[in-house]
Write an enzyme that holds these catalytic residues in place. Structure first.
Site, short mmCIF file in Angstrom:
data_model
loop_
_atom_site.label_atom_id
_atom_site.label_comp_id
_atom_site.label_asym_id
_atom_site.label_seq_id
_atom_site.Cartn_x
_atom_site.Cartn_y
_atom_site.Cartn_z
N LYS A 1 0.79 -1.31 -0.03
CA LYS A 1 0.09 0.19 0.27
C LYS A 1 1.05 1.30 -0.06
O LYS A 1 1.99 1.16 0.36
CB LYS A 1 -0.84 -0.07 1.22
N TYR B 1 16.23 30.08 6.30
CA TYR B 1 14.94 30.69 6.94
C TYR B 1 15.30 30.68 8.62
O TYR B 1 15.49 29.84 8.99
CB TYR B 1 13.97 29.75 6.68
C1 LIG Z 1 -0.53 -1.73 7.01
C2 LIG Z 1 -1.02 -3.03 7.27
C3 LIG Z 1 -0.46 -4.33 7.73
C4 LIG Z 1 1.18 -4.37 7.28
O1 LIG Z 1 1.54 -3.68 8.68
P1 LIG Z 1 3.24 -3.97 9.08
O2 LIG Z 1 3.50 -3.54 10.27
O3 LIG Z 1 3.74 -2.53 8.10
O4 LIG Z 1 3.88 -5.20 8.73
C5 LIG Z 1 -1.00 -5.33 7.81
N1 LIG Z 1 -2.42 -5.45 7.76
C6 LIG Z 1 -3.06 -4.21 7.77
C7 LIG Z 1 -4.63 -4.46 7.72
C8 LIG Z 1 -2.54 -3.06 7.33
O5 LIG Z 1 -3.35 -1.99 7.39
#
Ligand SMILES: *Cc1c(COP(=O)(O)O)cnc(C)c1O
Length: 337
Positions: A33, A247
């Protein structure tokens, strides 16, 4: 604009550790994702598929369509289906949502085992199965999510027990409707909490990218960060003792000092909250305010390694590696090294 390098050796090293932990490549679902946590979704999808991973997880349908060719199935965590696709499955987060999905869609039911963010209650399981069947959906998975698997507490055991309860009930209900859902609970930290993988799949994100951190007391696996962020030099100058940079002039040279601007700023994900108190892995100090497109470092190198572990940069900001990675600019060029 700076650029990103990705280590294939580190990625394969991490996948080896994860596959060993769960016993087989077939149980790995890679979480891609948000542009694969900033690494580049297509690059990561291709490399993971070459390794033999068959499952992926994303947030939106658009993300899934970008990478679906590489996998047997892509699970979409938070989007409505626009069409029926035999290689996509959609998480169902509420009872109401079931009525809004088109008939024929493959779904994975999210059950709330204690995180209290998304998912139906355990008591709603029977109702949810009935509603999915009535709607003509196909239930291919039942899942939950852990809220603090990386912390040294009993919370993991409590959610694990709740999910075991879910599995028992859902298996029976599945028989009623002719479904054999796959079960998955663990994120990266959860994957490393028990020596044996009791579920059909794990959803690994941060461990894949080599930035998993767990409380001291756990034997955190020796993963390697995959991503490094680099800047290209724009200009070098000799800062005279007493002169101030950028800045608000928050940095003042205590002695004559050579500094350079590099072509990265907070618009590229170099969080401004690290201003004036971050040093690179090579010990190069960042000087003054990080601006939108520029940051100054005490160096005259043409190319500067800004970080090779997002967790180090995150500590200077007061956040976690996940946020630093996920906020890396889409436009940065990404290449394997
Ligand atoms: C993002 C996510 C994961 C992965 O989590 P990590 O801690 O990066 O391994 C797994 N399950 C869901 C539902 C998520 O939203």
């Amino acid at each position: 604009m700076g650029y990103i390098t990705l280590s294939r050796e580190a990625l394969i090293h991490n996948l080896d550790i994860i596959a060993h932990q769960v016993g087989t490549k077939d149980k790995i679902a890679v979480v891609l994702k948000d542009n694969a946590y900033g690494h580049g979704a297509v690059l990561m999808a291709q490399a993971c598929a070459e390794y033999g991973v068959k499952q992926a997880v994303v947030r939106t349908e658009a993300e899934a369509l970008e990478i679906v060719e590489f996998f047997g199935n892509v699970l979409i965590l938070g989007d409505r289906p626009s069409h029926v696709n035999p290689k996509l499955s959609y998480a169902v987060n509420t009872l109401e949502e079931i009525g809004k999905f088109p008939s024929g869609v493959r779904v994975e039911l999210k059950v709330d085992t204690g995180m209290h963010r998304n998912g139906i209650a355990l008591q709603e399981l029977e109702e949810a199965f009935g509603k999915m069947a009535e709607r003509g959906l196909v239930c291919v998975g039942v899942m939950s999510h852990l809220r603090s698997a990386e912390t040294l507490s009993s919370e993991w055991y409590w959610q694990r027990r709740n999910f075991d309860e879910v599995k028992k009930k859902a298996r029976k209900l599945g028989e009623r409707y002719g479904w054999e859902p796959r079960f998955h609970l663990s994120n990266s930290a959860g994957t490393f909490r028990s020596s044996e993988c009791e579920d059909d799949m794990v959803r690994v994100g941060i461990a894949l990218y080599g930035c998993l951190e767990m409380d001291k007391g756990f034997s955190t696996p020796p993963l390697k960060p995959v991503l490094s962020l680099w800047g290209n030099k724009i200009a070098t100058r000799l800062l005279k003792k007493g002169e101030r940079i950028g800045y608000n002039g928050i940095y003042e040279a205590a002695a004559d000092e050579v500094v350079s601007t590099y072509d990265l700023g907070y618009a590229n994900g170099l969080d401004r909250l690290a201003s004036n108190h971050y040093a690179t892995p090579e010990g190069v100090a960042q000087r003054g305010r990080i601006s939108m497109d520029n940051a100054v470092f005490a160096s005259d190198a043409e190319e500067l390694l800004v970080f090779d572990n997002a967790n180090d940069y995150a500590r200077a900001v007061g956040t976690i590696g996940y946020e630093i990675l996920a906020c890396l600019d889409f436009r940065l060029k990404r290449e394997w090294r």
